[in-house]
Design a protein around this motif. Sequence first.
Motif, PDB file in Angstrom:
ATOM      1  N   MET A   1       0.839  -1.187   0.000  1.00  0.00           N
ATOM      2  CA  MET A   1       0.000   0.000   0.000  1.00  0.00           C
ATOM      3  C   MET A   1       0.876   1.240   0.000  1.00  0.00           C
ATOM      4  O   MET A   1       1.994   1.223   0.527  1.00  0.00           O
ATOM      5  CB  MET A   1      -0.908   0.017   1.235  1.00  0.00           C
ATOM      6  CG  MET A   1      -1.882  -1.130   1.335  1.00  0.00           C
ATOM      7  SD  MET A   1      -2.764  -1.138   2.921  1.00  0.00           S
ATOM      8  CE  MET A   1      -3.489   0.510   2.917  1.00  0.00           C
ATOM      9  N   LEU A   2       0.362   2.305  -0.586  1.00  0.00           N
ATOM     10  CA  LEU A   2       1.035   3.590  -0.557  1.00  0.00           C
ATOM     11  C   LEU A   2       0.220   4.578   0.267  1.00  0.00           C
ATOM     12  O   LEU A   2      -1.010   4.543   0.257  1.00  0.00           O
ATOM     13  CB  LEU A   2       1.210   4.151  -1.977  1.00  0.00           C
ATOM     14  CG  LEU A   2       2.094   3.373  -2.947  1.00  0.00           C
ATOM     15  CD1 LEU A   2       2.127   4.081  -4.296  1.00  0.00           C
ATOM     16  CD2 LEU A   2       3.509   3.209  -2.399  1.00  0.00           C
ATOM     17  N   THR A   3       0.910   5.460   0.979  1.00  0.00           N
ATOM     18  CA  THR A   3       0.220   6.547   1.657  1.00  0.00           C
ATOM     19  C   THR A   3      -0.193   7.571   0.605  1.00  0.00           C
ATOM     20  O   THR A   3       0.245   7.521  -0.549  1.00  0.00           O
ATOM     21  CB  THR A   3       1.137   7.232   2.683  1.00  0.00           C
ATOM     22  OG1 THR A   3       2.182   7.930   1.984  1.00  0.00           O
ATOM     23  CG2 THR A   3       1.748   6.212   3.625  1.00  0.00           C
ATOM     24  N   ASP A   4      -1.009   8.531   1.007  1.00  0.00           N
ATOM     25  CA  ASP A   4      -1.416   9.554   0.038  1.00  0.00           C
ATOM     26  C   ASP A   4      -0.262  10.488  -0.323  1.00  0.00           C
ATOM     27  O   ASP A   4      -0.380  11.313  -1.228  1.00  0.00           O
ATOM     28  CB  ASP A   4      -2.625  10.350   0.541  1.00  0.00           C
ATOM     29  CG  ASP A   4      -2.368  11.066   1.854  1.00  0.00           C
ATOM     30  OD1 ASP A   4      -1.197  11.091   2.321  1.00  0.00           O
ATOM     31  OD2 ASP A   4      -3.319  11.617   2.429  1.00  0.00           O
ATOM     32  N   GLU A   5       0.868  10.327   0.371  1.00  0.00           N
ATOM     33  CA  GLU A   5       2.080  11.075   0.030  1.00  0.00           C
ATOM     34  C   GLU A   5       2.994  10.292  -0.913  1.00  0.00           C
ATOM     35  O   GLU A   5       4.039  10.798  -1.320  1.00  0.00           O
ATOM     36  CB  GLU A   5       2.843  11.440   1.307  1.00  0.00           C
ATOM     37  CG  GLU A   5       2.050  12.352   2.237  1.00  0.00           C
ATOM     38  CD  GLU A   5       2.665  12.470   3.617  1.00  0.00           C
ATOM     39  OE1 GLU A   5       2.508  13.532   4.248  1.00  0.00           O
ATOM     40  OE2 GLU A   5       3.309  11.484   4.068  1.00  0.00           O
ATOM     41  N   GLY A   6       2.589   9.045  -1.222  1.00  0.00           N
ATOM     42  CA  GLY A   6       3.339   8.238  -2.172  1.00  0.00           C
ATOM     43  C   GLY A   6       4.404   7.349  -1.571  1.00  0.00           C
ATOM     44  O   GLY A   6       5.215   6.763  -2.310  1.00  0.00           O
ATOM     45  N   HIS A   7       4.405   7.172  -0.240  1.00  0.00           N
ATOM     46  CA  HIS A   7       5.400   6.326   0.405  1.00  0.00           C
ATOM     47  C   HIS A   7       4.810   4.952   0.704  1.00  0.00           C
ATOM     48  O   HIS A   7       3.627   4.832   1.043  1.00  0.00           O
ATOM     49  CB  HIS A   7       5.880   6.955   1.715  1.00  0.00           C
ATOM     50  CG  HIS A   7       6.396   8.344   1.558  1.00  0.00           C
ATOM     51  ND1 HIS A   7       7.475   8.653   0.759  1.00  0.00           N
ATOM     52  CD2 HIS A   7       5.984   9.526   2.110  1.00  0.00           C
ATOM     53  CE1 HIS A   7       7.711   9.951   0.807  1.00  0.00           C
ATOM     54  NE2 HIS A   7       6.820  10.506   1.609  1.00  0.00           N
TER      55      HIS A   7
ATOM     56  N   ALA B   1       6.652   4.140   5.798  1.00  0.00           N
ATOM     57  CA  ALA B   1       6.230   5.434   6.336  1.00  0.00           C
ATOM     58  C   ALA B   1       5.968   5.367   7.832  1.00  0.00           C
ATOM     59  O   ALA B   1       6.360   6.261   8.587  1.00  0.00           O
ATOM     60  CB  ALA B   1       4.980   5.913   5.605  1.00  0.00           C
ATOM     61  N   LEU B   2       5.319   4.304   8.277  1.00  0.00           N
ATOM     62  CA  LEU B   2       4.936   4.194   9.682  1.00  0.00           C
ATOM     63  C   LEU B   2       6.113   3.859  10.589  1.00  0.00           C
ATOM     64  O   LEU B   2       6.240   4.405  11.691  1.00  0.00           O
ATOM     65  CB  LEU B   2       3.854   3.118   9.828  1.00  0.00           C
ATOM     66  CG  LEU B   2       3.345   2.835  11.246  1.00  0.00           C
ATOM     67  CD1 LEU B   2       2.688   4.073  11.852  1.00  0.00           C
ATOM     68  CD2 LEU B   2       2.370   1.663  11.236  1.00  0.00           C
ATOM     69  N   ASN B   3       6.994   2.980  10.131  1.00  0.00           N
ATOM     70  CA  ASN B   3       8.038   2.441  10.996  1.00  0.00           C
ATOM     71  C   ASN B   3       9.394   3.120  10.868  1.00  0.00           C
ATOM     72  O   ASN B   3      10.250   2.937  11.736  1.00  0.00           O
ATOM     73  CB  ASN B   3       8.219   0.949  10.713  1.00  0.00           C
ATOM     74  CG  ASN B   3       7.009   0.143  11.098  1.00  0.00           C
ATOM     75  OD1 ASN B   3       6.819  -0.204  12.259  1.00  0.00           O
ATOM     76  ND2 ASN B   3       6.162  -0.163  10.118  1.00  0.00           N
ATOM     77  N   TYR B   4       9.595   3.901   9.821  1.00  0.00           N
ATOM     78  CA  TYR B   4      10.890   4.530   9.599  1.00  0.00           C
ATOM     79  C   TYR B   4      10.774   6.025   9.345  1.00  0.00           C
ATOM     80  O   TYR B   4      11.281   6.840  10.118  1.00  0.00           O
ATOM     81  CB  TYR B   4      11.603   3.824   8.442  1.00  0.00           C
ATOM     82  CG  TYR B   4      12.705   4.592   7.761  1.00  0.00           C
ATOM     83  CD1 TYR B   4      13.748   5.180   8.484  1.00  0.00           C
ATOM     84  CD2 TYR B   4      12.727   4.720   6.370  1.00  0.00           C
ATOM     85  CE1 TYR B   4      14.768   5.876   7.832  1.00  0.00           C
ATOM     86  CE2 TYR B   4      13.742   5.409   5.723  1.00  0.00           C
ATOM     87  CZ  TYR B   4      14.758   5.981   6.461  1.00  0.00           C
ATOM     88  OH  TYR B   4      15.767   6.675   5.827  1.00  0.00           O
ATOM     89  N   LEU B   5      10.066   6.398   8.295  1.00  0.00           N
ATOM     90  CA  LEU B   5      10.002   7.821   7.961  1.00  0.00           C
ATOM     91  C   LEU B   5       9.370   8.624   9.084  1.00  0.00           C
ATOM     92  O   LEU B   5       9.894   9.674   9.494  1.00  0.00           O
ATOM     93  CB  LEU B   5       9.217   8.017   6.661  1.00  0.00           C
ATOM     94  CG  LEU B   5       9.767   7.332   5.414  1.00  0.00           C
ATOM     95  CD1 LEU B   5       8.868   7.609   4.217  1.00  0.00           C
ATOM     96  CD2 LEU B   5      11.204   7.770   5.128  1.00  0.00           C
ATOM     97  N   GLY B   6       8.247   8.165   9.593  1.00  0.00           N
ATOM     98  CA  GLY B   6       7.527   8.901  10.624  1.00  0.00           C
ATOM     99  C   GLY B   6       8.351   9.160  11.875  1.00  0.00           C
ATOM    100  O   GLY B   6       8.471  10.313  12.316  1.00  0.00           O
ATOM    101  N   PRO B   7       8.930   8.125  12.507  1.00  0.00           N
ATOM    102  CA  PRO B   7       9.703   8.367  13.725  1.00  0.00           C
ATOM    103  C   PRO B   7      10.905   9.290  13.518  1.00  0.00           C
ATOM    104  O   PRO B   7      11.208  10.117  14.382  1.00  0.00           O
ATOM    105  CB  PRO B   7      10.165   6.955  14.125  1.00  0.00           C
ATOM    106  CG  PRO B   7       9.135   6.047  13.543  1.00  0.00           C
ATOM    107  CD  PRO B   7       8.720   6.689  12.249  1.00  0.00           C
ATOM    108  N   ILE B   8      11.579   9.161  12.373  1.00  0.00           N
ATOM    109  CA  ILE B   8      12.750  10.006  12.137  1.00  0.00           C
ATOM    110  C   ILE B   8      12.330  11.447  11.860  1.00  0.00           C
ATOM    111  O   ILE B   8      12.918  12.404  12.385  1.00  0.00           O
ATOM    112  CB  ILE B   8      13.596   9.437  10.984  1.00  0.00           C
ATOM    113  CG1 ILE B   8      14.049   8.008  11.306  1.00  0.00           C
ATOM    114  CG2 ILE B   8      14.801  10.336  10.714  1.00  0.00           C
ATOM    115  CD1 ILE B   8      14.788   7.862  12.631  1.00  0.00           C
ATOM    116  N   VAL B   9      11.304  11.626  11.063  1.00  0.00           N
ATOM    117  CA  VAL B   9      10.791  12.971  10.783  1.00  0.00           C
ATOM    118  C   VAL B   9      10.317  13.636  12.075  1.00  0.00           C
ATOM    119  O   VAL B   9      10.599  14.821  12.324  1.00  0.00           O
ATOM    120  CB  VAL B   9       9.660  12.903   9.744  1.00  0.00           C
ATOM    121  CG1 VAL B   9       8.827  14.177   9.741  1.00  0.00           C
ATOM    122  CG2 VAL B   9      10.231  12.636   8.356  1.00  0.00           C
TER     123      VAL B   9
END
Length: 268
Positions: free
Chosen positions: A89-95, A100-108
């Motif tokens: 699945m892709l988020t509406d941001e294309g990730h 997105a949930l386990n890597y991008l989100g926590p680091i951002v």
Amino acid sequence: MIALVTGATAGIGREIAAKLCAAGATVLITGRDQQRGAAVAAELGATFLPADHATVRGNLDLAQRLREDVSRLDVLVNNVGGGAFATRMLTDEGHEATLALNYLGPIVLTQALRPVLASDVHIVQVVSSALTMHTGDPFTEPTPYTAIAAYAQAKQLNLLATMSLARQLGVRARVNAVNPGMAWTPGVQALTPQAVPAWRYIWPLVRAMQRRALPEKAARTPTRLALDPIDTGRFYESRGTAKPLPPRLRDPALHDRAWRFALSTMEG
């Protein structure tokens, strides 16, 4: 002491938050469900903040609210994670959604909170033993897609970026990653045999073992690292022992690349 625990309305996160409250910390918890979050916060003596950790934008929104409401954070536990998606699945941001949930989100979120992080902040990144299952290029999405393969890549990238952050913040801060161990959490309960194909023939045995794994036990090492860590830039196992990274994951250039890649999504 002011502490933020993400994804703390159930499972391991809730138990970490409960232990921090018991230790006298002022605890902020996040989650998607307003009603459940408010109830858990009231029970624990914490404060609930609704948040969408599944998108970069959601994490940035949370960070903005926190920067406006608190003068500093002494403890940050990036516990939120999971994502046993049966299909890619892709988020509406294309990730990719698990990434997105386990890597991008926590680091951002961590980067966006840096203006309010105490100089001696304790940061705990909750990862997973599954990260060792991704044996290829950390930046190459595994194919064919399976939920566990996507999860393993995401948690590995989270670990790499965490090592970069530890170097950036220096010796006063304490930045560590931890595999809390197995626990019967809502995320684990949502797993299916299709999520972990290698387990399909022993699925009843796996589920029996998972049901016995208590979130309270899994919360012990993350909580210790949040309250009284002795080192920084380390990877801890559930029993509280620091474990060397596999040789292929020790390169500081790789760590910095994982950090920069996550931050590049903030520009979208």
